[in-house]
Motif scaffolding. Structure first.
Motif, PDB file in Angstrom:
ATOM      1  N   MET A 144       0.819  -1.213   0.000  1.00  0.00           N
ATOM      2  CA  MET A 144       0.000   0.000   0.000  1.00  0.00           C
ATOM      3  C   MET A 144       0.851   1.261   0.000  1.00  0.00           C
ATOM      4  O   MET A 144       0.462   2.274  -0.582  1.00  0.00           O
ATOM      5  CB  MET A 144      -0.942  -0.005   1.217  1.00  0.00           C
ATOM      6  CG  MET A 144      -2.082   0.999   1.118  1.00  0.00           C
ATOM      7  SD  MET A 144      -3.136   0.634  -0.318  1.00  0.00           S
ATOM      8  CE  MET A 144      -4.026   2.194  -0.469  1.00  0.00           C
ATOM      9  N   GLU A 148       0.224   4.264  -2.629  1.00  0.00           N
ATOM     10  CA  GLU A 148      -0.042   5.643  -2.207  1.00  0.00           C
ATOM     11  C   GLU A 148       1.020   6.601  -2.717  1.00  0.00           C
ATOM     12  O   GLU A 148       0.727   7.751  -3.058  1.00  0.00           O
ATOM     13  CB  GLU A 148      -0.126   5.694  -0.682  1.00  0.00           C
ATOM     14  CG  GLU A 148      -1.367   5.007  -0.125  1.00  0.00           C
ATOM     15  CD  GLU A 148      -1.396   4.977   1.393  1.00  0.00           C
ATOM     16  OE1 GLU A 148      -0.325   5.222   2.000  1.00  0.00           O
ATOM     17  OE2 GLU A 148      -2.472   4.715   1.963  1.00  0.00           O
ATOM     18  N   LYS A 391      -7.823  -4.017  -1.838  1.00  0.00           N
ATOM     19  CA  LYS A 391      -6.663  -4.172  -0.948  1.00  0.00           C
ATOM     20  C   LYS A 391      -6.323  -5.631  -0.680  1.00  0.00           C
ATOM     21  O   LYS A 391      -5.217  -5.933  -0.210  1.00  0.00           O
ATOM     22  CB  LYS A 391      -6.895  -3.429   0.359  1.00  0.00           C
ATOM     23  CG  LYS A 391      -7.025  -1.907   0.182  1.00  0.00           C
ATOM     24  CD  LYS A 391      -7.210  -1.211   1.516  1.00  0.00           C
ATOM     25  CE  LYS A 391      -7.328   0.302   1.334  1.00  0.00           C
ATOM     26  NZ  LYS A 391      -8.488   0.686   0.515  1.00  0.00           N
TER      27      LYS A 391
END
Length: 496
Positions: A144, A148, A391
């Motif tokens: 992640m 990001e 996710k």
């Protein structure tokens, strides 16, 4: 004589009834009436004749409920990190447990067979057998923080270089994705029906393993750009172009996309945007394949209001709408229509000449507004928000080396494709870059824009860095997880 049917009751209510009797708040009869449970069953549980916990009907299982729960958790864990357990591996794991414990079982050599496996599955409906998709080594370590960081750099680039970018990213017609994939001229059949005991069951197909490359492009509003069908060869022959006149056709020596044909695609794409009266600039997300990263492609996009932006390396299965929401139903439709064609043309094989006709039927059956919108939403590209991604696809990154997990977000470079003679990326509609004076046979290479260092030799190389760090600890980490789970299982065994 009618068959006696047991009274159905809630385990929760039975527990409340037991607690009420033990706390002397109610008599046994009143507790049974109040909570609606059988009085005889309540008496049996209070006296210890039957266990308080509700048991499954039928004979006792070889493994206890607690042991099976550990196995289930182990299976789920290994599947989530990208190392799923097969049926055979599960049976071997059970054999290890029994061998160490020494309990008596009806199994030959202590190894369960398929009957036990199916019963185990029935006892745990949250498990199912699936075909695992192959996930490349580098893809498994995308986390992640990297996702990001890519979004952060994208927003920074748009904010610094594109005037009015807010309007662009809020307009679904101005956000596109393009990618190519291969469609085979013959398909692999799954299970079929045949006579019981038949020694040979054949599926007649072409022995030609060739695939036809198709470039697909659509936006977040559901507008599908006509597909670019790429044929192998130096020139066009009679290949059924009239069967799909809306499509765009190209050819390369090997039938794969190359840099020159990609520029041709961009020219057609730019004309399409103009014909649809879509406001420029538009942003076109592509993967970082070398065919998409030529100088001529960068110069054309800069001159024609197209922001060509590369997705995060090894993350197209997460960020690319074509991969997330389109190619799977498209290939299923292709297989279905190819099978229909074969059933209507028994004894014939599909050739390149027949490809456009069958592909058009498959294409028309799949391309829809809903499919495009869902693909962009699930990849987080419209709305442009990293929280929109799936996710669960990041679960395999749990195996990553702690150094990899702590990757500095500033190290993932911005990935807008611009001519390398530009000092910084610029809005395509504002400034067209003049062609380089270098000879055409020796073009100036295109660089990914990033501001981390002026020394090209020290440029951050994501793939090599990630692969090096991951390989150092991969085998140890997997072995540690498996060993830990086995020790947990054995500790349960010893406690019974």
């Amino acid at each position: 004589m009618s068959k006696q049917v047991g009274v159905q009751y809630s385990p929760t209510k039975m527990g409340l009834a037991i607690e009420a009797v033990r706390s002397k708040a109610m008599s046994k009869r009143k507790a049974a009436m109040t909570f609606g449970v059988p009085r005889s069953t309540l008496l049996d549980k209070l006296s210890g004749r039957v266990p308080e916990a509700r048991t499954r009907p039928g004979p006792a299982t070889v493994l206890s409920a607690a042991e099976e729960d550990v196995l289930v958790n182990y299976i789920k864990l290994m599947a989530s990190i990208g190392y799923p357990v097969s049926r055979e591996e599960l049976l071997n794991e059970v054999k290890k447990i029994i061998d160490v414990d020494g309990r008596k079982t009806p199994f030959k050599n202590n190894k369960p067979e398929k009957d036990w496996f199916y019963a185990f599955k029935n006892r745990h409906p949250d498990l199912s057998e699936r075909f695992a998709m192959t996930l490349g080594h580098q893809r498994a370590f995308v986390n992640m923080a990297m996702i990001e960081s890519w979004y952060s750099n994208l927003f920074k680039y748009l904010r610094d270089e594109i005037n009015g970018y807010e309007n662009m990213i809020q307009d679904p017609r101005r956000i596109f994705n393009a990618d190519e994939s291969g469609f085979p001229l013959c398909y692999k059949s799954g299970k079929v029906l045949a006579q019981t005991g038949a020694r040979h069951v054949y599926n007649v197909t072409s022995s030609n393993k060739q695939q036809i490359t198709v470039m697909v492009c659509f936006n977040a509003f559901g507008d599908f750009f006509p597909p670019l069908i790429v044929y192998p060869g130096e020139r066009f022959r009679d290949i059924g172009l009239s069967s799909f006149p809306e499509a765009i056709y190209g050819h390369t020596s090997n039938g794969w996309m190359d840099s020159e044909l990609f520029v041709t695609f961009l020219e057609e794409f730019s004309n399409y945007v103009d014909q649809k009266k879509i406001t420029k600039p538009v942003i076109l997300f592509v993967d970082g394949h070398s065919t998409h990263m030529s100088r001529s492609a960068a110069e054309f996009c800069a001159a024609n209001g197209i922001i060509l932006y590369c997705l995060l390396p090894n993350a197209t299965h997460i960020l690319q709408p074509c991969d997330v929401g389109f190619f799977s139903p498209m290939k299923a439709s292709w297989k279905r229509h190819l099978k229909n064609w074969q059933m209507e043309n028994i004894g014939e094989i599909l050739t390149k000449k027949d490809f456009p006709k069958v592909f058009k039927a498959a294409w028309d059956a799949v391309t829809s507004f809903e499919l495009a919108v869902r693909g962009f939403r699930r990849s987080g590209l419209f709305p442009l928000d990293p929280s929109g991604i799936d996710k669960t696809k990041l679960e395999p990154s749990k195996l990553a080396n702690p150094v990899t997990m702590a990757l500095d977000r500033d190290q993932v470079p911005a990935q807008a494709l611009v001519p390398d003679n530009a000092k910084a990326p610029v809005q395509a509609s504002k400034q067209a870059h003049a062609p380089s004076q270098a000879p055409e046979k020796d073009p100036v290479p295109i660089q990914m824009y990033c501001s981390e260092t002026d020394d090209k030799s020290e440029k951050f190389c994501f793939e090599q860095w990630c692969e090096k760090r991951a390989e150092e600890s991969l085998q140890f980490t997997i072995g540690h997880i498996v060993l830990t789970m086995e020790l947990t299982i054995l500790s349960f065994i010893r406690s019974f």
